[in-house]
Scaffold this motif. Structure first.
Motif, PDB file in Angstrom:
ATOM      1  N   SER A  26       0.841  -1.215   0.000  1.00  0.00           N
ATOM      2  CA  SER A  26       0.000   0.000   0.000  1.00  0.00           C
ATOM      3  C   SER A  26       0.867   1.253   0.000  1.00  0.00           C
ATOM      4  CB  SER A  26      -0.947   0.016   1.216  1.00  0.00           C
ATOM      5  OG  SER A  26      -1.874  -1.036   1.164  1.00  0.00           O
ATOM      6  N   GLN A  32      -1.357   4.500   5.185  1.00  0.00           N
ATOM      7  CA  GLN A  32      -2.489   3.661   5.556  1.00  0.00           C
ATOM      8  C   GLN A  32      -2.454   2.363   4.752  1.00  0.00           C
ATOM      9  OE1 GLN A  32      -6.275   6.034   6.545  1.00  0.00           O
ATOM     10  NE2 GLN A  32      -5.430   7.167   4.833  1.00  0.00           N
ATOM     11  N   HIS A  33      -2.984   1.293   5.331  1.00  0.00           N
ATOM     12  CA  HIS A  33      -3.107   0.031   4.607  1.00  0.00           C
ATOM     13  C   HIS A  33      -4.453   0.049   3.899  1.00  0.00           C
ATOM     14  CE1 HIS A  33      -3.012  -3.966   3.268  1.00  0.00           C
ATOM     15  NE2 HIS A  33      -2.235  -4.483   4.212  1.00  0.00           N
ATOM     16  N   LYS A  34      -4.416   0.086   2.569  1.00  0.00           N
ATOM     17  CA  LYS A  34      -5.656   0.273   1.817  1.00  0.00           C
ATOM     18  C   LYS A  34      -6.672  -0.838   2.067  1.00  0.00           C
ATOM     19  CE  LYS A  34      -3.759  -1.775  -2.437  1.00  0.00           C
ATOM     20  NZ  LYS A  34      -3.479  -1.510  -3.873  1.00  0.00           N
ATOM     21  N   TYR A  66       2.439  -8.035   3.710  1.00  0.00           N
ATOM     22  CA  TYR A  66       2.494  -6.840   4.555  1.00  0.00           C
ATOM     23  C   TYR A  66       1.275  -6.801   5.477  1.00  0.00           C
ATOM     24  CZ  TYR A  66       2.480  -1.837   5.697  1.00  0.00           C
ATOM     25  OH  TYR A  66       2.472  -0.635   6.352  1.00  0.00           O
ATOM     26  N   LYS A  67       1.523  -6.671   6.774  1.00  0.00           N
ATOM     27  CA  LYS A  67       0.455  -6.666   7.778  1.00  0.00           C
ATOM     28  C   LYS A  67      -0.486  -7.855   7.604  1.00  0.00           C
ATOM     29  CE  LYS A  67       0.606  -1.761   8.954  1.00  0.00           C
ATOM     30  NZ  LYS A  67      -0.151  -0.528   9.195  1.00  0.00           N
TER      31      LYS A  67
END
Length: 216
Positions: A26, A32-34, A66-67
């Motif tokens: 993102s 921010q994580h979209k 990611y995350k």
């Protein structure tokens, strides 16, 4: 890899499985994580995967990176399996290969979906599968709208081994040029296949579009 891939038969409604790409950084969303941004009270990725599940795939594999833990929590309770891609920073193709390799349910068609295509609903995914069954030639289907290439891409399960090995990249912009006899272009009547959510501006436009739907 499962040995029970079923080659799609032209004219029949094929069984399909889906790989959802949800591993990216993102990087254009300004911190921010979209996939975790809220849309109608739920994380964006849950909206996407929920719609996909409604189209009746044999299996959904969500590729995380990611995350990844947060993405998995956002999808809690949905009928999916997860495949971690430790190489997610190398780009989308590594996630496609990881997801396709993780499929286990027999199917005739594999659909590679983007986790941020939040405007698609179950009927849109079914539209692509029906178009795949009806296409007069080819074994890879790519949606287009007004000359713009879209997603998801659907391909015959017979390509699975080549995708896993990296010899065929269904997300590659050069796919049509490299496989002109294999690719069929599905001309859609709407723009939803061409809309994803990469930037804060994209997110704002999608929020407005969803709000406009509610006002109608």
């Amino acid at each position: 890899m499962n040995d029970a891939w079923k080659v799609a038969t032209p004219g029949e409604a094929p069984t399909f499985s889906a790989v959802v790409l949800a591993a990216g950084l993102s990087s254009r969303m300004q911190g921010q994580h979209k996939l975790l941004l809220p849309l109608d009270g739920q994380p964006a990725v849950r909206r996407t995967v929920g719609a996909l599940a409604g189209a009746g795939p044999a299996q959904i594999v969500v590729v995380t990176g990611y995350k990844g833990r947060a993405v998995m929590e956002a999808l809690d309770g949905l009928p999916v399996s997860f495949q971690s891609n430790p190489r997610y920073e190398e780009g989308q193709m590594s996630s496609v290969a990881a997801g396709v390799a993780a499929l286990t349910a027999p199917c005739g068609v594999v659909m590679v979906c983007l986790g941020d295509q939040v405007l698609l609903d179950a009927t849109d995914y079914r539209e692509l599968i029906d178009a795949f069954a009806a296409m007069p030639r080819g074994s890879i289907l790519v949606p287009f709208f007004n000359g713009q290439r879209g997603n998801p891409v659907a391909f015959s399960a017979s390509y699975a081994a080549e995708v896993v090995s990296g010899h065929v990249n269904p997300g590659c912009r050069k796919l049509i040029a490299e496989h002109p006899d294999d690719v069929f272009i599905h001309e859609a009547a709407h723009d939803r296949f061409t809309i994803d959510m990469d930037t804060p501006e994209d997110y704002a436009r999608i929020l407005e579009r969803l709000a406009s739907r509610e006002r109608c």
